[in-house]
Design a protein around this motif. Sequence first.
Motif, short mmCIF file in Angstrom:
data_model
loop_
_atom_site.label_atom_id
_atom_site.label_comp_id
_atom_site.label_asym_id
_atom_site.label_seq_id
_atom_site.Cartn_x
_atom_site.Cartn_y
_atom_site.Cartn_z
N VAL A 105 0.94 -1.14 0.02
CA VAL A 105 0.01 0.02 -0.04
C VAL A 105 0.96 1.18 -0.07
O VAL A 105 1.88 1.29 0.58
CB VAL A 105 -0.99 0.04 1.22
CG1 VAL A 105 -0.13 0.44 2.47
CG2 VAL A 105 -1.92 0.85 1.13
N PRO A 110 -2.80 6.04 2.27
CA PRO A 110 -3.16 4.70 2.36
C PRO A 110 -4.79 4.62 1.43
O PRO A 110 -5.45 5.33 2.01
CB PRO A 110 -3.34 4.05 3.51
CG PRO A 110 -2.38 4.83 4.27
CD PRO A 110 -2.41 6.04 3.68
N ASP A 111 -4.94 3.68 0.38
CA ASP A 111 -6.17 3.58 -0.08
C ASP A 111 -6.60 2.36 0.53
O ASP A 111 -6.71 1.35 -0.08
CB ASP A 111 -6.12 3.43 -1.78
CG ASP A 111 -7.27 3.36 -2.43
OD1 ASP A 111 -8.48 3.29 -1.71
OD2 ASP A 111 -7.30 3.14 -3.51
N LEU A 112 -7.68 2.51 1.38
CA LEU A 112 -8.17 1.42 2.24
C LEU A 112 -9.17 0.80 1.22
O LEU A 112 -9.21 -0.69 1.38
CB LEU A 112 -8.86 2.00 3.62
CG LEU A 112 -8.01 2.51 4.51
CD1 LEU A 112 -8.91 2.81 5.80
CD2 LEU A 112 -6.88 1.50 4.97
N GLU A 116 -8.57 -3.21 0.42
CA GLU A 116 -9.87 -4.18 0.48
C GLU A 116 -9.95 -5.12 -0.82
O GLU A 116 -10.39 -6.23 -0.53
CB GLU A 116 -10.90 -3.52 1.16
CG GLU A 116 -12.07 -4.40 1.44
CD GLU A 116 -13.13 -3.93 2.36
OE1 GLU A 116 -14.22 -4.77 2.48
OE2 GLU A 116 -12.96 -2.90 2.43
N GLN A 142 -0.70 2.89 12.08
CA GLN A 142 -1.08 1.87 10.95
C GLN A 142 -2.14 1.29 11.40
O GLN A 142 -2.69 0.18 10.87
CB GLN A 142 -0.02 0.97 10.83
CG GLN A 142 1.29 1.46 10.32
CD GLN A 142 1.26 2.52 9.10
OE1 GLN A 142 0.60 2.23 8.35
NE2 GLN A 142 2.15 3.52 9.12
N PRO A 144 -5.61 1.59 11.10
CA PRO A 144 -6.63 1.43 10.00
C PRO A 144 -6.36 0.44 9.13
O PRO A 144 -7.22 -0.38 8.70
CB PRO A 144 -6.73 2.99 9.43
CG PRO A 144 -6.23 3.81 10.34
CD PRO A 144 -5.05 3.17 11.26
N LEU A 145 -5.02 0.07 8.82
CA LEU A 145 -4.55 -1.15 8.20
C LEU A 145 -4.52 -2.11 8.67
O LEU A 145 -5.09 -3.27 8.34
CB LEU A 145 -3.03 -0.77 7.59
CG LEU A 145 -3.15 0.37 6.51
CD1 LEU A 145 -1.53 0.58 6.24
CD2 LEU A 145 -3.83 0.17 5.37
N LEU A 148 -8.36 -3.13 9.01
CA LEU A 148 -8.72 -3.65 7.79
C LEU A 148 -8.51 -5.39 7.59
O LEU A 148 -9.14 -5.98 7.51
CB LEU A 148 -8.30 -2.87 6.52
CG LEU A 148 -8.81 -3.55 5.43
CD1 LEU A 148 -10.22 -3.52 5.17
CD2 LEU A 148 -8.20 -2.46 4.17
#
Length: 304
Positions: A105, A110-112, A116, A142, A144-145, A148
Motif C-alpha cells: 500500500v 493509504p487507499d483502504l 480491501e 497503522q 486503520p490498516l 482492515l
Amino acid sequence: MTGVIDVHQHLWPEAFVDRLRARTEPPYLDGWTLHTASEPQYEVDPAAHAVDKRVVQEQDDGTALVGLSLSSPLGIEQLGDLALLEAWHRGAGELPEPFHAWAAVNLLEPDLGGLESLLNTGFLGLQLPAHLLGSPEAWGGQAPLLALAERLNKPILVHPGTATPPAGGLPGWWAPVVDYAAQMQAAWWAWHAYSGRTEFARLRLCFVAAAGLAPVHHERLAARGGRLGTIDPNLYVDTSGYGPQGIDAVARILGIDQVVHGTDRPYAEAVDLRQGAAATAVIRHNNPHRLLYGPGATSERGVQ
C-alpha cells in the motif's frame, strides 16, 4: 505433509521490471543493474526472475503455495509512485501457480478501499516495512490498516524496509545483516510495547527473518523489568536467513507452532533445520497454513 507453503519469496513480474526501468530516480533499473538510495548498486540475476524457471524449481521442491513479497528495502511504499505499486499488483496477480502475492500500500496516503479489493481478490495479506514500525506510536499510526486486515481475516507480513545509508566503507552485506535485523527487532519489540493484542485480538502477524532473533532476547527483557508474556498463537516468525541454531533458539522461546517456512528465494534457499520429520512438516505446511487462513481453516487454492 502434502504440500510445502513458503510464505516469503521474491519474484519481479515483467510489468514491475518495466516500471522500474522507466524510473530515473532511485529505485530504478538500468538494464539489470539496480540503483537504490541507500545501498550499493546491485546486479540482478535475470534468471532469478524468469517465471518458467522458478515454476519448475517450486515443482521440484513440492511447493503448493508461494507468498511473493514486494521488495520493501526499495522504499516503494513511501514513494507515492502509484504506477509502480499498480505494476506490482497487476504483474503478481497474473503469475501462474504456485505464486500468490502479499499486497502493498502507498503509506503516504493509504487507499483502504483499494487494499480491501486486493485482499478480496486473491492477495494473501498485507506487507508492511519494518523500518516504519519501530515504535509503539508507529504501530498505532497503522491502526486503520491493521483493523482492515483483521476484519478481512488476512495476515500482516512484516518485512525489512529501507536501510539507513552507510557512512561509507561498509561491505555489501552490512544492510542485510545489521540494518535489516535491527529493523525487525525494533518492530517486534514495538509491537509488544504497543500492546497490539488489546486492540487487535484476532490479527495474525508474521515477522520475517525470525524477527531478527528478537525473541532470543527475552532473558534480557526480563532482566530489565519487562515480560514477554504467554505464547501468542497469532504471532509468527519465518525461517528466512537463519539455520538450525537460530531457529532452534527462537522455537525454544515461542514454541515450534509459531515458526513458519520462508526462504527469501532467490536471495537464499531452504535450509535443513534439523528439527526432525514431524517438526519440519509443521513448519513447512501446518503453521504457514494457519498463518494464512486462520486456525481450523479448510484448505484453499488446492493447498491440502
